[in-house]
Each structure stands twice: as C-alpha cells, then as structure tokens.
Design an enzyme around this catalytic site. Structure first.
Site, PDB file in Angstrom:
ATOM      1  N   ILE A 117       0.908  -1.152   0.000  1.00  0.00           N
ATOM      2  CA  ILE A 117       0.000   0.000   0.000  1.00  0.00           C
ATOM      3  C   ILE A 117       0.942   1.196   0.000  1.00  0.00           C
ATOM      4  O   ILE A 117       1.530   1.534   1.028  1.00  0.00           O
ATOM      5  CB  ILE A 117      -0.937   0.000   1.223  1.00  0.00           C
ATOM      6  N   PRO A 118       1.134   1.827  -1.162  1.00  0.00           N
ATOM      7  CA  PRO A 118       2.262   2.754  -1.362  1.00  0.00           C
ATOM      8  C   PRO A 118       2.076   4.162  -0.798  1.00  0.00           C
ATOM      9  O   PRO A 118       2.022   5.148  -1.536  1.00  0.00           O
ATOM     10  CB  PRO A 118       2.402   2.774  -2.881  1.00  0.00           C
ATOM     11  N   CYS A 119       2.017   4.268   0.517  1.00  0.00           N
ATOM     12  CA  CYS A 119       1.891   5.585   1.127  1.00  0.00           C
ATOM     13  C   CYS A 119       3.136   6.437   0.892  1.00  0.00           C
ATOM     14  O   CYS A 119       3.084   7.664   1.018  1.00  0.00           O
ATOM     15  CB  CYS A 119       1.574   5.470   2.612  1.00  0.00           C
ATOM     16  N   HIS A 120       4.230   5.804   0.483  1.00  0.00           N
ATOM     17  CA  HIS A 120       5.445   6.561   0.182  1.00  0.00           C
ATOM     18  C   HIS A 120       5.268   7.440  -1.058  1.00  0.00           C
ATOM     19  O   HIS A 120       6.054   8.349  -1.286  1.00  0.00           O
ATOM     20  CB  HIS A 120       6.646   5.617  -0.002  1.00  0.00           C
ATOM     21  N   ARG A 121       4.218   7.217  -1.847  1.00  0.00           N
ATOM     22  CA  ARG A 121       3.971   7.994  -3.060  1.00  0.00           C
ATOM     23  C   ARG A 121       3.203   9.289  -2.793  1.00  0.00           C
ATOM     24  O   ARG A 121       2.804   9.968  -3.725  1.00  0.00           O
ATOM     25  CB  ARG A 121       3.206   7.136  -4.071  1.00  0.00           C
TER      26      ARG A 121
END
Length: 148
Positions: A117-121
């Site tokens: 779940i790419p919260c880094h984006r």
C-alpha cells in the site's frame, strides 16, 4: 504467521493470516521467533522483484485492518501508479473529502502494509517529502527506486 524480511530499506516484519498479508512494518528490534507460510513466501518473492526493479504491481493478497475512512484512503493509495506521486491534498480530493488533508496524513501514518500500500507515493503540496513511518530516508529510497 510472522517473518522478518531483509530489504534495502531495512528489516521488515511481514505478517499474514495464512491467506492474506495483514501487515508489513519496519522493524526497530529483532524478533526472536519467526515462521512463514505460503503467502509470506509469495510476498517475499514479490518484494525481492520490486526491490530489483522488476515488479511494479503487487498481486499478493492483502487484508489491512482499519476504520472505514482509513480503508478508503488505503484503497486510493493503491491506485497511485508506480513511479508517480501525489499530494496529501490531492489524495483527500480523490476520496471526495477535500477538507480531510490532515486525516489523510493520519491514515497514511497508520498504513499497516507498507510498500504494497504505497503511502510513500504521497508528498507535500510543495513537492517536498513529508512524513513516513519508516523515516524520510526510506521514503526517498523507494521513490528513487520507482523513478529508475
């Protein structure tokens, strides 16, 4: 089931319920016992491919746990394409709650399945890196990996 995974951004703990990945967290202290199952082994293979620059979309089944609001944010995070970034403000708009910028940041902070779940984006409206549970150095690493 739970297992440690050594990644380029540090040691991660992968947790499953036997059918789904339920958590991927940055580990701050080493665990004593580990055990893995088929879904964790598949997750490790996908993470290996991701970190090698060969995987853009994860297919391992996931099952995050959170409030309805957080689930909505996490579902929208998964729609951000590999290698792209959006602001917290844009994410709030995408979930049709433009006033919830701070709450969106909170949901990102509580993301139970990092990387997949790419919260880094998600970045600040000014284009700066802001907030990441694993540390901004890890966020920067992941974004640079995806830009290559």
């Amino acid at each position: 089931m739970q297992k440690e995974y050594l990644s380029p951004v540090g040691i991660l703990t992968i947790t499953s319920d036997g059918e789904h990945i339920t958590e991927i967290k940055y580990l701050t202290t080493r665990m004593i016992q580990q055990c893995g199952d088929a879904v964790i082994r598949e997750c490790e293979k996908e993470l290996d491919a991701y970190f090698a620059g060969k995987l853009r979309d994860f297919s391992v089944p996931i099952k995050p746990k959170g409030t309805a609001f957080r689930m909505k944010v996490w579902e929208e995070l998964q729609r951000i394409p590999y290698g792209e970034v959006i602001s917290y403000k844009e994410l709030a708009k995408r979930i049709e709650n433009p006033a919830a910028v701070r709450a969106v940041g909170g949901a990102n902070h509580h993301n139970p399945i990092n990387i997949i779940i790419p919260c880094h984006r998600v970045i600040g409206a000014n284009g700066k890196l802001t907030g990441y549970g694993g540390g901004l150095d890890k966020k920067e690493f992941l974004l640079n990996l995806e830009r290559q």
